[in-house]
Design a protein around this motif. Sequence first.
Motif, mmCIF file in Angstrom:
data_model
loop_
_atom_site.group_PDB
_atom_site.id
_atom_site.type_symbol
_atom_site.label_atom_id
_atom_site.label_comp_id
_atom_site.label_asym_id
_atom_site.label_seq_id
_atom_site.Cartn_x
_atom_site.Cartn_y
_atom_site.Cartn_z
ATOM 1 N N GLY A 236 0.620 -1.555 0.173
ATOM 2 C CA GLY A 236 -0.416 -0.362 0.033
ATOM 3 C C GLY A 236 0.598 1.197 0.019
ATOM 4 O O GLY A 236 1.908 0.889 -0.749
ATOM 5 N N LEU A 237 0.007 2.025 0.714
ATOM 6 C CA LEU A 237 1.058 3.390 0.746
ATOM 7 C C LEU A 237 0.987 4.370 2.529
ATOM 8 O O LEU A 237 -0.265 4.290 2.190
ATOM 9 C CB LEU A 237 0.449 4.546 -0.120
ATOM 10 N N ARG A 238 2.017 5.228 2.200
ATOM 11 C CA ARG A 238 1.915 5.447 3.529
ATOM 12 C C ARG A 238 2.162 6.756 3.164
ATOM 13 O O ARG A 238 2.871 7.341 2.104
ATOM 14 C CB ARG A 238 3.041 4.986 4.294
ATOM 15 N N ALA A 239 1.598 8.074 4.203
ATOM 16 C CA ALA A 239 1.381 9.590 4.042
ATOM 17 C C ALA A 239 2.094 9.579 5.244
ATOM 18 O O ALA A 239 1.954 9.618 6.543
ATOM 19 C CB ALA A 239 0.225 10.494 3.759
ATOM 20 N N LEU A 240 2.643 11.177 5.252
ATOM 21 C CA LEU A 240 3.119 12.145 5.674
ATOM 22 C C LEU A 240 2.919 13.060 6.561
ATOM 23 O O LEU A 240 1.809 13.574 5.493
ATOM 24 C CB LEU A 240 4.513 12.025 5.712
ATOM 25 N N PHE A 241 2.594 12.555 7.574
ATOM 26 C CA PHE A 241 1.432 13.396 8.662
ATOM 27 C C PHE A 241 2.811 14.228 9.166
ATOM 28 O O PHE A 241 3.257 13.784 10.120
ATOM 29 C CB PHE A 241 0.255 13.268 9.278
ATOM 30 N N ILE A 242 2.151 15.922 10.419
ATOM 31 C CA ILE A 242 2.828 15.946 10.934
ATOM 32 C C ILE A 242 1.675 16.817 12.518
ATOM 33 O O ILE A 242 0.088 16.835 11.613
ATOM 34 C CB ILE A 242 3.768 17.210 10.968
ATOM 35 N N LYS A 243 2.544 17.078 12.828
ATOM 36 C CA LYS A 243 1.293 17.530 14.791
ATOM 37 C C LYS A 243 1.920 19.154 14.553
ATOM 38 O O LYS A 243 3.322 18.813 15.276
ATOM 39 C CB LYS A 243 1.417 16.547 15.708
ATOM 40 N N GLN B 19 -3.157 20.626 16.197
ATOM 41 C CA GLN B 19 -3.702 19.655 15.361
ATOM 42 C C GLN B 19 -2.467 18.693 14.134
ATOM 43 O O GLN B 19 -1.934 19.582 13.867
ATOM 44 C CB GLN B 19 -4.821 20.301 14.711
ATOM 45 N N MET B 20 -2.861 17.545 13.681
ATOM 46 C CA MET B 20 -3.178 17.142 12.730
ATOM 47 C C MET B 20 -2.503 17.794 11.590
ATOM 48 O O MET B 20 -3.613 18.440 10.966
ATOM 49 C CB MET B 20 -3.111 15.342 13.301
ATOM 50 N N ALA B 21 -1.923 17.948 10.566
ATOM 51 C CA ALA B 21 -1.777 18.453 9.506
ATOM 52 C C ALA B 21 -1.247 17.266 8.365
ATOM 53 O O ALA B 21 -0.477 16.411 8.707
ATOM 54 C CB ALA B 21 -1.267 19.720 9.273
ATOM 55 N N LEU B 22 -1.196 17.686 7.677
ATOM 56 C CA LEU B 22 0.005 17.897 6.301
ATOM 57 C C LEU B 22 1.176 18.840 6.107
ATOM 58 O O LEU B 22 1.291 19.921 6.627
ATOM 59 C CB LEU B 22 -0.935 17.292 5.253
ATOM 60 N N PRO B 23 2.187 18.385 6.024
ATOM 61 C CA PRO B 23 3.258 19.385 5.782
ATOM 62 C C PRO B 23 2.800 20.329 4.528
ATOM 63 O O PRO B 23 2.507 20.057 3.127
ATOM 64 C CB PRO B 23 4.604 18.694 5.788
ATOM 65 N N GLY B 24 3.099 22.311 4.919
ATOM 66 C CA GLY B 24 3.025 22.809 3.649
ATOM 67 C C GLY B 24 2.527 24.256 5.046
ATOM 68 O O GLY B 24 2.882 24.521 6.251
ATOM 69 N N GLY B 25 1.872 25.510 4.056
ATOM 70 C CA GLY B 25 2.437 26.626 4.511
ATOM 71 C C GLY B 25 1.798 27.658 3.792
ATOM 72 O O GLY B 25 1.492 27.371 2.564
ATOM 73 N N ARG C 245 11.145 21.396 3.401
ATOM 74 C CA ARG C 245 12.458 20.910 3.773
ATOM 75 C C ARG C 245 11.905 22.125 4.769
ATOM 76 O O ARG C 245 13.051 21.522 5.985
ATOM 77 C CB ARG C 245 13.236 22.594 2.971
ATOM 78 N N GLU C 246 11.564 22.967 5.678
ATOM 79 C CA GLU C 246 11.614 24.076 7.331
ATOM 80 C C GLU C 246 11.157 22.787 7.762
ATOM 81 O O GLU C 246 11.295 22.453 9.057
ATOM 82 C CB GLU C 246 10.663 25.455 6.999
ATOM 83 N N GLU C 247 9.219 22.228 7.534
ATOM 84 C CA GLU C 247 8.813 21.200 8.699
ATOM 85 C C GLU C 247 9.343 20.328 8.721
ATOM 86 O O GLU C 247 9.335 19.391 9.847
ATOM 87 C CB GLU C 247 7.539 21.451 8.572
ATOM 88 N N THR C 248 9.816 19.622 8.097
ATOM 89 C CA THR C 248 10.253 17.868 7.886
ATOM 90 C C THR C 248 11.797 17.558 7.443
ATOM 91 O O THR C 248 12.315 17.344 8.032
ATOM 92 C CB THR C 248 9.626 17.504 6.922
#
Length: 159
Positions: free
Chosen positions: A9-16, A28-34, A52-55
Amino acid sequence: MLVPSDDAGLRALFIKRTERLGDPWSGQMALPGGRRDPADADLLATVAREAREETGLDLSRADYLGQLGDLSPVSPHLPQIVVRPFVFGLSSPPAVQSCPEVALHVWAGLDELEESRVTETVCVRGQDLVVSGYRVGAHLIWGMTERILAPFMELLRSI
Protein backbone atom coordinates in the motif's frame (compact mmCIF):
# COMPACT_ATOMS: atom_id res chain seq x y z
CA MET A 1 4.24 12.92 0.62
CA LEU A 2 3.67 9.28 -0.17
CA VAL A 3 5.97 6.27 0.19
CA PRO A 4 5.35 2.58 -0.48
CA SER A 5 4.53 0.52 2.59
CA ASP A 6 5.57 -3.05 3.37
CA ASP A 7 2.10 -4.40 2.51
CA ALA A 8 2.15 -2.93 -1.04
CA GLY A 9 0.00 0.00 0.00
CA LEU A 10 1.01 3.62 0.52
CA ARG A 11 1.96 5.62 3.59
CA ALA A 12 1.56 9.38 3.92
CA LEU A 13 3.49 11.81 6.07
CA PHE A 14 1.55 13.81 8.65
CA ILE A 15 2.77 16.34 11.15
CA LYS A 16 1.38 17.45 14.49
CA ARG A 17 1.61 21.20 14.78
CA THR A 18 3.30 22.56 17.90
CA GLU A 19 0.88 24.16 20.33
CA ARG A 20 1.20 27.93 19.96
CA LEU A 21 -0.95 30.76 21.25
CA GLY A 22 -2.67 32.55 18.37
CA ASP A 23 -2.34 29.63 15.93
CA PRO A 24 -5.88 28.52 15.00
CA TRP A 25 -4.55 25.05 14.06
CA SER A 26 -2.34 24.73 17.14
CA GLY A 27 -1.71 21.12 18.20
CA GLN A 28 -3.63 19.62 15.27
CA MET A 29 -2.53 16.89 12.88
CA ALA A 30 -1.82 18.26 9.41
CA LEU A 31 0.01 17.70 6.17
CA PRO A 32 3.32 19.52 5.76
CA GLY A 33 2.84 22.90 4.14
CA GLY A 34 2.30 26.56 4.75
CA ARG A 35 1.94 30.04 3.39
CA ARG A 36 3.48 31.34 0.23
CA ASP A 37 6.33 33.72 0.87
CA PRO A 38 6.79 36.69 -1.48
CA ALA A 39 10.27 35.30 -2.28
CA ASP A 40 8.77 31.99 -3.53
CA ALA A 41 8.83 31.86 -7.35
CA ASP A 42 5.56 29.87 -7.43
CA LEU A 43 3.48 27.46 -5.35
CA LEU A 44 5.82 24.54 -6.09
CA ALA A 45 8.65 26.62 -4.61
CA THR A 46 6.45 27.25 -1.56
CA VAL A 47 5.82 23.52 -1.19
CA ALA A 48 9.53 22.72 -1.48
CA ARG A 49 10.47 25.40 1.09
CA GLU A 50 7.77 24.39 3.56
CA ALA A 51 8.61 20.68 3.24
CA ARG A 52 12.26 21.46 3.92
CA GLU A 53 11.43 23.73 6.89
CA GLU A 54 8.90 21.37 8.53
CA THR A 55 10.41 17.97 7.73
CA GLY A 56 13.94 18.49 6.43
CA LEU A 57 12.94 16.75 3.19
CA ASP A 58 14.37 17.82 -0.16
CA LEU A 59 11.56 17.45 -2.69
CA SER A 60 13.96 17.71 -5.62
CA ARG A 61 14.52 13.96 -5.05
CA ALA A 62 10.78 13.23 -5.00
CA ASP A 63 8.41 12.56 -7.88
CA TYR A 64 5.83 15.29 -8.36
CA LEU A 65 2.52 13.40 -8.80
CA GLY A 66 0.13 16.33 -9.13
CA GLN A 67 -2.08 18.67 -7.21
CA LEU A 68 -5.54 18.45 -5.72
CA GLY A 69 -8.35 20.99 -5.81
CA ASP A 70 -8.28 24.19 -3.79
CA LEU A 71 -9.96 24.23 -0.37
CA SER A 72 -10.81 26.94 2.13
CA PRO A 73 -11.75 26.69 5.80
CA VAL A 74 -15.48 26.34 6.41
CA SER A 75 -15.44 27.95 9.87
CA PRO A 76 -15.98 31.72 9.96
CA HIS A 77 -13.56 31.82 12.91
CA LEU A 78 -10.60 30.72 10.76
CA PRO A 79 -8.56 32.88 8.39
CA GLN A 80 -10.07 32.88 4.91
CA ILE A 81 -7.21 31.28 3.04
CA VAL A 82 -6.99 29.02 0.00
CA VAL A 83 -5.12 25.73 0.35
CA ARG A 84 -3.85 23.85 -2.70
CA PRO A 85 -2.51 20.38 -1.83
CA PHE A 86 0.41 18.98 -3.84
CA VAL A 87 1.26 15.27 -3.93
CA PHE A 88 4.79 13.87 -4.08
CA GLY A 89 6.04 10.30 -4.12
CA LEU A 90 9.28 9.02 -2.63
CA SER A 91 10.76 5.56 -3.17
CA SER A 92 11.30 4.99 0.56
CA PRO A 93 10.62 6.83 3.80
CA PRO A 94 13.41 9.34 4.34
CA ALA A 95 14.67 10.49 7.72
CA VAL A 96 12.46 13.33 8.91
CA GLN A 97 13.91 16.21 10.92
CA SER A 98 12.18 18.15 13.66
CA CYS A 99 11.64 21.88 13.73
CA PRO A 100 10.03 24.26 16.25
CA GLU A 101 6.74 24.42 14.27
CA VAL A 102 6.24 20.65 14.35
CA ALA A 103 5.75 18.60 17.53
CA LEU A 104 5.97 15.23 15.77
CA HIS A 105 5.93 13.43 12.41
CA VAL A 106 3.89 10.31 11.65
CA TRP A 107 3.94 8.02 8.60
CA ALA A 108 0.45 6.48 8.37
CA GLY A 109 -0.73 3.75 6.01
CA LEU A 110 -3.63 4.89 3.82
CA ASP A 111 -5.27 1.46 4.22
CA GLU A 112 -5.00 1.80 8.01
CA LEU A 113 -6.48 5.28 7.83
CA GLU A 114 -9.41 3.98 5.82
CA GLU A 115 -10.12 1.47 8.59
CA SER A 116 -9.73 4.10 11.32
CA ARG A 117 -12.51 6.42 10.08
CA VAL A 118 -14.31 7.88 13.12
CA THR A 119 -16.75 10.51 14.24
CA GLU A 120 -15.60 12.18 17.44
CA THR A 121 -16.22 15.22 19.56
CA VAL A 122 -13.47 17.83 19.78
CA CYS A 123 -13.41 21.00 21.85
CA VAL A 124 -12.83 24.13 19.75
CA ARG A 125 -12.76 27.53 21.47
CA GLY A 126 -14.55 26.03 24.47
CA GLN A 127 -17.34 24.44 22.40
CA ASP A 128 -17.85 20.77 21.59
CA LEU A 129 -17.90 20.01 17.89
CA VAL A 130 -18.70 16.63 16.30
CA VAL A 131 -16.24 15.95 13.48
CA SER A 132 -15.36 13.21 11.00
CA GLY A 133 -11.77 12.11 10.94
CA TYR A 134 -9.16 9.41 10.99
CA ARG A 135 -7.42 7.93 14.03
CA VAL A 136 -3.64 7.56 13.91
CA GLY A 137 -2.74 6.05 17.26
CA ALA A 138 -3.62 8.67 19.86
CA HIS A 139 -4.00 11.39 17.23
CA LEU A 140 -7.08 12.54 15.31
CA ILE A 141 -6.84 13.84 11.74
CA TRP A 142 -9.84 16.09 11.21
CA GLY A 143 -10.87 19.48 9.81
CA MET A 144 -9.11 20.78 6.71
CA THR A 145 -6.68 17.85 6.67
CA GLU A 146 -9.58 15.36 6.70
CA ARG A 147 -11.24 17.37 3.91
CA ILE A 148 -8.06 17.02 1.83
CA LEU A 149 -7.51 13.37 2.67
CA ALA A 150 -11.04 11.96 2.16
CA PRO A 151 -11.42 12.86 -1.56
CA PHE A 152 -7.77 11.91 -2.20
CA MET A 153 -8.39 8.45 -0.76
CA GLU A 154 -11.58 8.19 -2.84
CA LEU A 155 -9.55 9.10 -5.93
CA LEU A 156 -7.01 6.36 -5.12
CA ARG A 157 -9.80 3.78 -4.76
CA SER A 158 -11.09 4.68 -8.23
CA ILE A 159 -7.80 4.01 -10.04
